[in-house]
Scaffold this motif. Structure first.
Motif, PDB file in Angstrom:
ATOM      1  N   LYS A  62      -2.916 -11.064   8.569  1.00 28.88           N
ATOM      2  CA  LYS A  62      -2.833 -11.404  10.000  1.00 28.88           C
ATOM      3  C   LYS A  62      -2.444 -10.031  10.722  1.00 28.88           C
ATOM      4  O   LYS A  62      -3.006  -9.780  11.940  1.00 28.88           O
ATOM      5  CB  LYS A  62      -1.283 -12.116  10.050  1.00 28.88           C
ATOM      6  N   ASN A  63      -1.864  -9.071  10.098  1.00 29.31           N
ATOM      7  CA  ASN A  63      -1.813  -7.767  10.841  1.00 29.31           C
ATOM      8  C   ASN A  63      -1.172  -6.674   9.968  1.00 29.31           C
ATOM      9  O   ASN A  63      -0.473  -7.113   8.845  1.00 29.31           O
ATOM     10  CB  ASN A  63      -0.527  -7.787  12.241  1.00 29.31           C
ATOM     11  N   LYS A  69       3.574   0.861   5.971  1.00 30.27           N
ATOM     12  CA  LYS A  69       2.616   0.752   4.805  1.00 30.27           C
ATOM     13  C   LYS A  69       2.613  -0.442   4.086  1.00 30.27           C
ATOM     14  O   LYS A  69       2.729  -0.835   3.172  1.00 30.27           O
ATOM     15  CB  LYS A  69       2.932   1.873   3.876  1.00 30.27           C
ATOM     16  N   ALA A  70       2.229  -1.485   5.201  1.00 25.25           N
ATOM     17  CA  ALA A  70       2.471  -2.962   4.611  1.00 25.25           C
ATOM     18  C   ALA A  70       1.567  -3.725   5.525  1.00 25.25           C
ATOM     19  O   ALA A  70       1.042  -3.352   6.575  1.00 25.25           O
ATOM     20  CB  ALA A  70       3.748  -3.470   4.447  1.00 25.25           C
ATOM     21  N   ALA A  81       3.942 -13.784   4.816  1.00 27.29           N
ATOM     22  CA  ALA A  81       4.302 -13.126   3.587  1.00 27.29           C
ATOM     23  C   ALA A  81       4.288 -11.654   3.756  1.00 27.29           C
ATOM     24  O   ALA A  81       3.246 -11.221   4.399  1.00 27.29           O
ATOM     25  CB  ALA A  81       3.462 -13.556   2.146  1.00 27.29           C
ATOM     26  N   PHE A  82       5.000 -10.636   3.101  1.00 27.31           N
ATOM     27  CA  PHE A  82       4.890  -9.270   2.844  1.00 27.31           C
ATOM     28  C   PHE A  82       4.121  -8.808   2.114  1.00 27.31           C
ATOM     29  O   PHE A  82       4.647  -8.959   0.762  1.00 27.31           O
ATOM     30  CB  PHE A  82       6.469  -8.729   3.122  1.00 27.31           C
ATOM     31  N   LEU A  83       3.482  -7.759   2.261  1.00 24.76           N
ATOM     32  CA  LEU A  83       2.326  -7.389   1.289  1.00 24.76           C
ATOM     33  C   LEU A  83       2.462  -5.743   1.326  1.00 24.76           C
ATOM     34  O   LEU A  83       1.784  -5.256   2.276  1.00 24.76           O
ATOM     35  CB  LEU A  83       0.973  -7.967   1.031  1.00 24.76           C
ATOM     36  N   HIS A  84       3.116  -5.090   0.438  1.00 24.87           N
ATOM     37  CA  HIS A  84       3.328  -3.746   0.636  1.00 24.87           C
ATOM     38  C   HIS A  84       1.974  -2.885   0.140  1.00 24.87           C
ATOM     39  O   HIS A  84       1.264  -3.542  -0.911  1.00 24.87           O
ATOM     40  CB  HIS A  84       4.281  -3.160  -0.182  1.00 24.87           C
ATOM     41  N   ASP A 115      -6.867   3.436   0.755  1.00 28.48           N
ATOM     42  CA  ASP A 115      -8.052   2.477   0.733  1.00 28.48           C
ATOM     43  C   ASP A 115      -7.683   0.980   1.207  1.00 28.48           C
ATOM     44  O   ASP A 115      -8.623   0.323   1.718  1.00 28.48           O
ATOM     45  CB  ASP A 115      -8.475   2.402  -0.703  1.00 28.48           C
ATOM     46  N   ILE A 116      -6.319   0.605   1.078  1.00 26.98           N
ATOM     47  CA  ILE A 116      -5.989  -0.779   1.288  1.00 26.98           C
ATOM     48  C   ILE A 116      -6.282  -1.265   2.761  1.00 26.98           C
ATOM     49  O   ILE A 116      -6.880  -2.244   2.979  1.00 26.98           O
ATOM     50  CB  ILE A 116      -4.440  -0.865   1.002  1.00 26.98           C
ATOM     51  N   PRO A 117      -5.921  -0.460   3.777  1.00 26.44           N
ATOM     52  CA  PRO A 117      -6.395  -1.124   4.931  1.00 26.44           C
ATOM     53  C   PRO A 117      -8.138  -1.429   5.268  1.00 26.44           C
ATOM     54  O   PRO A 117      -8.370  -2.291   6.138  1.00 26.44           O
ATOM     55  CB  PRO A 117      -5.929   0.071   6.148  1.00 26.44           C
TER      56      PRO A 117
END
Length: 523
Positions: A62-63, A69-70, A81-84, A115-117
């Motif tokens: 969602k954002n 950093k999450a 849900a919170f995904l670090h 790389d995650i974003p």
């Protein structure tokens, strides 16, 4: 050192007579693990509060919060849900697992937090597993590192790392398990971990468990492919099935369940991995509730008090606060003889044993502070610390404990995956709002006098009769001890005071009204 501790406490190192008692009711299911008749593990699952830890969801990003950093992922709950970022990177094995190289394993490209974003931009779909359920106002915490627990193995479909639990300490057994692990036919890109209960098991049990987990993963993959986000693609088994998977080891002598259908389901599940284990499961059909028949209910009632007594006559006091759990140790009735240091050591050792048990029973987590009775001997402090570490080893939640500080405090942390049992069973008292205390009748009387003085001065020309509605206990105080003060108020402002007791009124509340019109008069 631990053998000396067991001698002081009068404990046997051998476990005998271990039972699992299961109560299956319409609204909730309860499981108790008894060791020599003593309650050691207790779990509750209700229809309205099913545990989601371990369940897998197909979500949508969602954002992204670069400062935290999450990212926040919609998995179909009220709270995202919170995904670090660190939980979205392929994880290394836990320190409690020894990594084993498998022949033919291919090296994958290393992914970093940067790389995650780019891998998961806003609006993209992501497969996540819940590691921490919703607690208070916070949504669930999730990870992309999926894991599925079997009887003897843990399957990790998005990891190519494999290992053996370090809790298996025998070098010969580790070498045997290493060979078994390297011989398993595991698909590329998938990792497995041999669980502690795999110690001493034959190779065919691991092969059977692996096939079961791979079949389960195929079904999850099918759901991931066909279901639209947000959706649940895998649900963690219910309490009864998890009990069979996690607790039914060789050390358990029997399983007693008061529900025929649940008993048959357990026998069927156990039969797939250990045919002989089916003989240890039996249905209970007695007239007395199963938890009462085996002495479980009384132990539960005793264990969840704020003050918990120890065998030696001492006691511990447990207080759960917003930030931490505070545990105080007291000698209580254990005054001992001439040897004060021995009395203190015995109380602290029993307290350490009981604290580790209480943390499991209550499922409390976060920061925990144990205030032990001061011990002058460093050797005695080490004995208490060693016992605590030993008792925490059996805890399924991750724990970390520090030695006793110069102030006599032992600091520890315990993984908090879901709300504590007290949060599940209890809610804040609507009377005291969770404070545990209310103002005394005298305090309420003082506030009432102050309010009446202001009101009677303010309305002395327009209102001549004032009615006060309040709790009967406070009214009793006014009649017996404060009557002269009230008469003085009536004289000073040439008014008349009328009182009415109402049991529905809070001990701290009262209402001042115009006796003629019933209108509330505010200071």
């Amino acid at each position: 050192m631990l053998e000396k501790v067991r001698k002081i406490l009068g404990l046997s190192s051998k476990k005998t007579g271990n039972k699992i008692v299961i109560s299956v009711e319409k609204l909730e299911r309860r499981v108790a693990l008894l060791e020599n008749g003593r309650l050691e593990e207790y779990s509750v699952e209700r229809n309205t509060s099913r545990n989601i830890v371990g369940s897998v969801y197909k979500g949508r990003v969602k954002n992204i919060e670069m400062g935290l950093k999450a990212m926040f992922v919609d998995i179909g709950f009220e709270k995202n849900a919170f995904l670090h970022f660190w939980d979205a990177i392929p994880a290394a094995l836990d320190s409690g697992i020894e990594e084993i190289d498998r022949p033919g394993r291919k090296q994958k490209k290393k992914i970093t937090a940067r790389d995650i974003p780019n891998i998961y931009p806003v609006g993209s779909e992501v497969i996540v597993q819940v590691t921490k359920g919703p607690i208070g106002t916070k949504g669930p915490r999730v990870t992309t590192n999926l894991s599925f627990a079997g009887r003897y193995l843990v399957l990790m479909p998005f990891s190519d790392r494999s290992g053996i639990s370090r809790k298996i300490e025998d070098p010969k057994e580790r070498a045997r398990l290493r060979k078994i692990l390297q011989s398993l036919e595991i698909p590329d890109g998938i990792g497995v971990i041999i669980r502690t209960v795999g110690e001493g098991q034959r190779a065919r049990y691991f092969v059977r468990d692996l096939h079961f987990l791979l079949d389960q993963w195929v079904k999850v993959e099918e759901s991931i492919k066909n279901d639209r986000a947000p959706s649940r693609v895998f649900e963690e088994p219910d309490l009864v099935e998890r009990t069979v998977r996690d607790f039914l080891t060789e050390e358990i002598d029997e399983v007693i369940c008061d529900n025929k259908e649940a008993t048959e389901r357990m026998i069927d599940l156990v039969g797939k991995v250990s045919p002989r284990g089916r003989n240890r499961i039996r249905v209970y059909d007695g007239a007395t509730p199963v938890f009462e028949a085996f002495g479980v209910q009384k132990q539960i009632d005793d264990a969840f008090h704020r003050q918990v007594w120890l065998r030696c006559g001492g006691y511990i006091v447990i207080d759960e606060t917003e930030a931490l759990v505070a545990i105080d140790v007291n000698t209580g009735r254990n005054k001992g003889g001439r040897d004060v240091e021995k009395t203190i050591l015995q109380t602290n050792l029993e307290a350490a044993d009981e604290i580790a048990r209480q943390l499991r029973l209550r499922n409390v987590g976060g920061l925990i502070i144990g205030d032990f009775i001061d011990m002058k001997s460093r050797k005695d402090q080490q004995m208490v610390y060693a016992l605590m570490k030993d008792r925490l080893r059996r805890d399924k939640a991750k724990t970390h404990v520090l030695p006793i500080s110069p102030l006599g405090l032992m600091e520890m942390t315990r993984q908090r995956a879901q709300e504590s049992l007290s949060d599940t069973i209890y809610e804040n008292c609507p009377y005291c709002s969770g404070r545990g205390v209310v103002k005394t009748s005298m305090s309420t009387s003082v506030e009432l006098h102050r309010s009446l003085n202001t009101v009677m001065r303010k309305y002395q020309d327009s209102v001549h009769e004032i009615r006060v509605i309040l709790n009967p206990d406070v009214l009793k105080r006014l009649k017996e001890e404060d009557e002269e003060l009230l008469i003085e108020l009536e004289r000073r402002y040439a008014g008349r005071l009328l009182f009415r007791g109402d049991p529905s009124y809070h001990h701290e509340k009262f209402m001042v009204t115009n006796a003629t019109t019933g209108e509330e008069l505010k200071p």
